[in-house]
Scaffold this active site. Structure first.
Site, mmCIF file in Angstrom:
data_model
loop_
_atom_site.group_PDB
_atom_site.id
_atom_site.type_symbol
_atom_site.label_atom_id
_atom_site.label_comp_id
_atom_site.label_asym_id
_atom_site.label_seq_id
_atom_site.Cartn_x
_atom_site.Cartn_y
_atom_site.Cartn_z
ATOM 1 N N CYS A 44 0.635 -1.216 0.002
ATOM 2 C CA CYS A 44 -0.106 -0.033 0.057
ATOM 3 C C CYS A 44 0.888 1.036 0.010
ATOM 4 O O CYS A 44 1.530 1.403 0.851
ATOM 5 C CB CYS A 44 -1.130 0.039 1.261
ATOM 6 S SG CYS A 44 -1.571 1.351 1.700
ATOM 7 N N CYS B 254 0.047 3.789 2.610
ATOM 8 C CA CYS B 254 0.465 3.146 4.091
ATOM 9 C C CYS B 254 1.903 3.671 4.402
ATOM 10 O O CYS B 254 2.311 3.842 5.505
ATOM 11 C CB CYS B 254 0.367 1.627 4.182
ATOM 12 S SG CYS B 254 -1.389 1.048 3.816
#
Length: 123
Positions: free
Chosen positions: A30, A33
């Protein structure tokens, strides 16, 4: 600094042993993230009394399922094992500071009373 990787094996013990816990639900693939990780780590250094837990949603699907995580990153804040805040997306550093300040100021007796009233109203 209380920054820990939380797993099914240590989640209950670690979360249960801290009054305030902030969780970062993330995954290795991600992009947002990866951007949020350093912000989360930086703020964690300023709150030694708060557990900053990272939950890898790829490996800890049961924990992610429990919190009904549908997008990542998602931040969840608990106090006395009660989830008080949950929001997907990147949170700026200032927002995390503000949220922690608000959570620390809450009257948890009042929160528990409101939760009980909601349960009774649904029964």
């Amino acid at each position: 600094m209380a920054l820990e990787n939380l797993t099914a094996e240590n989640f209950e013990e670690r979360v249960g042993s801290h009054e305030i816990v902030i969780l970062d639900f993330w995954a290795p693939w991600c992009g947002p993230c990866k951007q949020f990780g350093p912000i989360f780590e930086k703020v964690a250094e300023e709150y030694p009394d708060v557990l900053f837990g990272k939950v890898n949603t790829e490996e800890e699907q049961a924990i992610a399922g429990h919190f009904q995580i549908q997008s990542i990153p998602t931040v969840v804040i608990l106090r006395e094992n009660i989830a008080l805040f949950q929001q997907p997306g990147l949170l700026p550093e200032e927002t995390i500071h503000d949220l922690l300040k608000q959570v620390k100021e809450l009257d948890m007796d009042q929160i528990r009373k409101e939760i009980e009233e909601q349960k009774n109203a649904q029964a």
